[in-house]
Design a protein around this motif. Structure first.
Motif, PDB file in Angstrom:
ATOM      1  N   THR A 169     -53.564  29.069  -0.123  1.00 30.63           N
ATOM      2  CA  THR A 169     -54.452  30.223  -0.167  1.00 30.63           C
ATOM      3  C   THR A 169     -55.584  29.955  -1.150  1.00 30.63           C
ATOM      4  O   THR A 169     -55.499  29.051  -1.993  1.00 30.63           O
ATOM      5  N   SER A 203     -57.822  34.339  -4.376  1.00 31.36           N
ATOM      6  CA  SER A 203     -57.532  35.761  -4.155  1.00 31.36           C
ATOM      7  C   SER A 203     -56.342  35.979  -3.239  1.00 31.36           C
ATOM      8  O   SER A 203     -55.979  37.105  -2.935  1.00 31.36           O
ATOM      9  N   GLY A 204     -55.689  34.888  -2.778  1.00 35.14           N
ATOM     10  CA  GLY A 204     -54.485  35.019  -1.971  1.00 35.14           C
ATOM     11  C   GLY A 204     -54.720  35.027  -0.483  1.00 35.14           C
ATOM     12  O   GLY A 204     -53.763  35.236   0.273  1.00 35.14           O
ATOM     13  N   THR A 247     -53.217  37.657   4.148  1.00 32.77           N
ATOM     14  CA  THR A 247     -52.498  37.327   2.911  1.00 32.77           C
ATOM     15  C   THR A 247     -51.007  37.193   3.225  1.00 32.77           C
ATOM     16  O   THR A 247     -50.541  37.675   4.277  1.00 32.77           O
ATOM     17  N   PRO A 248     -50.225  36.567   2.347  1.00 33.93           N
ATOM     18  CA  PRO A 248     -48.779  36.448   2.576  1.00 33.93           C
ATOM     19  C   PRO A 248     -48.055  37.788   2.672  1.00 33.93           C
ATOM     20  O   PRO A 248     -46.873  37.810   3.025  1.00 33.93           O
ATOM     21  N   TYR A 272     -42.726  41.644  -7.862  1.00 33.17           N
ATOM     22  CA  TYR A 272     -43.974  40.893  -7.653  1.00 33.17           C
ATOM     23  C   TYR A 272     -44.784  40.786  -8.948  1.00 33.17           C
ATOM     24  O   TYR A 272     -45.446  39.772  -9.178  1.00 33.17           O
ATOM     25  N   TRP A 310     -46.097  37.139 -10.509  1.00 32.05           N
ATOM     26  CA  TRP A 310     -47.475  36.792 -10.874  1.00 32.05           C
ATOM     27  C   TRP A 310     -47.604  36.532 -12.373  1.00 32.05           C
ATOM     28  O   TRP A 310     -48.420  35.699 -12.797  1.00 32.05           O
ATOM     29  N   ILE A 329     -44.214  28.373  -5.698  1.00 37.23           N
ATOM     30  CA  ILE A 329     -45.663  28.593  -5.661  1.00 37.23           C
ATOM     31  C   ILE A 329     -46.271  27.854  -6.845  1.00 37.23           C
ATOM     32  O   ILE A 329     -45.803  27.986  -7.980  1.00 37.23           O
ATOM     33  N   HIS A 346     -56.913  27.159  -5.851  1.00 42.68           N
ATOM     34  CA  HIS A 346     -56.024  27.416  -4.726  1.00 42.68           C
ATOM     35  C   HIS A 346     -54.615  27.691  -5.242  1.00 42.68           C
ATOM     36  O   HIS A 346     -54.276  27.361  -6.375  1.00 42.68           O
ATOM     37  N   TYR A 347     -53.798  28.276  -4.360  1.00 40.45           N
ATOM     38  CA  TYR A 347     -52.359  28.365  -4.578  1.00 40.45           C
ATOM     39  C   TYR A 347     -51.666  27.692  -3.406  1.00 40.45           C
ATOM     40  O   TYR A 347     -52.047  27.908  -2.240  1.00 40.45           O
TER      41      TYR A 347
END
Length: 604
Positions: free
Chosen positions: A64, A67-68, A92-93, A106, A110, A139, A151-152
């Protein structure tokens, strides 16, 4: 020699030098270009290799932007989730969210990503078709040369089948495959844990060993398939009769064991035992076959019969075999003296059931309520008494709680009302002037849907004037459902009934409800009255309570009855407080109807 020759020769040398330098430069450039091309080719090769590796990976991969928003997914992602690349890219996921994890989960994820640059754990997600699956997810934050996240990358593996297999293995290890009940191994773990808890909390617990009677005959005559179905039905019936926190286990064959934690007295476990025997004693229907089997139960108690799991199970097993020897389809406690006590209680309850049905041996006695100042009898409390041919006079402190536990309090209470109403009519017909009589109501009686209608019909059938019968209740009856209680009490007040709170100050006293409930009387508990003449500490505490209760009652316009007055000193002590009525041995013991009429009633 021509003068121009040296110049020409020098020019030629310079030219040759320049030409050589150009050749070298071109050669270097060519080599640099070749190296660049080789590097690009290697880079393309490595990139192609990486793409092939990613595409061939059995792990799902998502990339991603910061921003996801999904920029890339590999084929394994599509295979696991059911979403195509076109459906996933640009979203998004969150499209995979199962709804099983809350916002806190969540936020913590994060926080770890921001702090450490990666997160690893297990998470439930949902496939495109709606099915849930469990994945092991990693992740990683990918940054540029300046450390800024660009990126992620997320890698995940579907571990649903692994967990299901682990659960299957766990169930095989800890649960009976036929009934799905805990097996001996899991029971021993739970029993050991319950023993430690009971030790810390200073509580009791019980183990009930359950063995079916004549089960082998069912297996031998009807077959093992019928026997297995019978065991399933037995397990279901047993579980339905146990308490919510109890554990039922199958030890093997036709043997079961129940663990009952947090026991306060032996009667709790014997009540459960009787329910289990009753449940198994009902007919079973398996296919075209209908038959009965019984069960023999053995009971052991912690800590008296053992302080370890093995000891408690052995004691319960021993007690069960005694139940087998002594007739089957019954239970036995491990300790003989407890069996004797329990047998007496069981016989007493059986006798009480017969007595309530017939009324034989029951009687109502009346204790006067005397005006403190005038000495006149202004009322009476109806008190039930029981004399049995075998047991003699049985204390109300024994048989009334027994009636409440066994459900006999409803018919017993109905008999008392009928008896009191009939006696009041008889006195009136004899020309006597009976006082108002108060009857005690238990919670079970008070919360009958038709209580008010029962009393209305009672008044009409026996031609009683309004309010001739009143009622006494304890505080615990009213507090849990106060608003509903108000409606019932108001309906009784419309019939003219006086309503008293009995033993006020000993239970759940709440001053706020007194102004909301339509009561007429407070009865101060005998303990406070009797301590008014005790030692200094008792006198001080009880005096403060009696002063508070009587003062509050006076402000609310309620009458006060002082219970348990036995001496002149207690009567004298009560003179300081606004008490209306006196009840106790000093002014009159409970007596039968005939004696009460002779001593306290006058011609109307």
């Amino acid at each position: 020699m021509n003068q121009d020759q040296p110049i020409e020769r020098g020019t030629r040398n310079e030219h040759e030098m320049l030409t050589g330098a150009e050749r070298l430069s071109v050669e270097d450039l060519r080599r640099a270009l070749e190296q660049r091309d080789q590097a690009l080719a290697l880079s393309r090769q490595n990139l192609q290799m990486a793409e092939r590796v990613i595409d061939a990976s059995q792990e799902g991969i998502i990339i991603t932007d910061p921003s996801g928003v999904i920029e890339y997914v590999n084929p394994a992602f599509c295979q696991v989730t059911g979403y195509s690349a076109e459906e996933a890219i640009g979203r998004t996921p969150a499209l995979l969210s199962s709804g099983r994890h809350d916002a806190v989960f969540y936020r913590q994820m994060w926080h770890e990503l921001d702090t450490h640059g990666y997160w690893r754990g297990e998470i439930w997600n949902r496939r495109k078709g709606g099915a849930l699956y469990l994945e092991r997810l990693t992740i990683t934050a990918i940054g540029d040369d300046d450390g800024k996240v660009t990126h992620y990358a997320a890698l995940f593996t579907d571990i649903t089948l692994i967990r299901e297999n682990e659960e299957r293995v766990r169930r095989l290890a800890y649960y009976d495959p036929l009934t799905r009940l805990p097996n001996r191994r899991l029971l021993e773990d739970r029993l050991a844990l319950a023993i430690r808890h009971a030790h810390r909390q200073q509580q009791g617990l019980a183990v009930i060993f359950i063995d079916l009677d004549h089960f082998k005959q069912v297996n031998d005559t009807l077959g093992h398939a019928v026997g297995d179905e019978l065991l399933l039905q037995v397990a279901e019936r047993l579980q339905e009769r146990l308490r919510e926190d109890d554990t039922l286990a199958r030890l093997g064959g036709d043997e079961f064991l129940a663990l009952l934690p947090e026991l306060h007295d032996v009667e709790e476990v014997t009540r459960v035992a009787r329910r289990l025997i009753e449940a198994i004693g009902q007919p079973f229907a398996v296919g075209d076959h209908s038959f009965r089997v019984g069960c023999s139960l053995g009971i052991s108690l912690y800590p008296a019969d053992g302080t370890s799991a093995d000891a408690l199970v052995r004691s319960a097993d021993t007690a069960m075999y005694r139940a087998k020897r002594e007739g089957r389809n019954t239970y036995r406690l491990f300790r003989a003296e407890m069996n004797d006590h329990d047998s007496r209680l069981l016989a007493l309850e059986s006798a009480l059931r017969d007595t309530v049905e017939s009324g034989e041996g029951l009687a109502v006695h009346y204790q006067p309520l005397v005006n403190r100042d005038s000495g006149e009898v202004e009322g009476a409390e109806a008190l039930v008494r029981w004399h049995h041919p075998a047991f003699g006079d049985v204390s109300p402190g024994v048989f009334v709680p027994m009636a409440e536990r066994s459900g006999l309090i409803i018919p017993l209470g109905r008999w008392v009302m009928e008896e009191v109403a009939g006696q009041l009519r008889q006195w009136r017909q004899a020309g006597l002037n009976p006082p108002r009589v108060a009857i005690n109501l238990s919670a079970s009686q008070f919360w009958q849907r038709d209580l008010v209608e029962q009393i209305r019909r009672l008044f009409a059938r026996f031609a009683l004037p309004p309010g001739q019968i009143g009622f006494e209740l304890t505080e615990s009856v009213l507090l849990d459902r106060q608003q509903e209680a108000v409606a019932v009490l108001e309906a009784l007040r419309e019939l003219g009934c006086r309503l008293a709170i009995d033993d006020f100050g000993t239970g759940y006293s709440s001053l706020s409800y007194l102004q909301d409930l339509p009561l007429t009387t407070l009865k101060v508990d005998r303990r406070f009255v009797q301590r008014l003449t005790g030692d200094e500490g008792e006198r001080r505490g009880s005096a403060a309570i009696v002063a508070a209760v009587t003062g509050l009652a006076q402000e609310l316009g309620l009458r006060v009855v002082a219970e348990g007055v036995e001496t002149e000193a207690q009567l004298e002590a009560l003179s300081r407080y606004p008490v209306t009525l006196i009840q106790g041995y000093l002014t009159g013991r409970p007596v039968d109807a005939e004696t009460f009429a002779e001593c306290y009633l006058q011609q109307g």
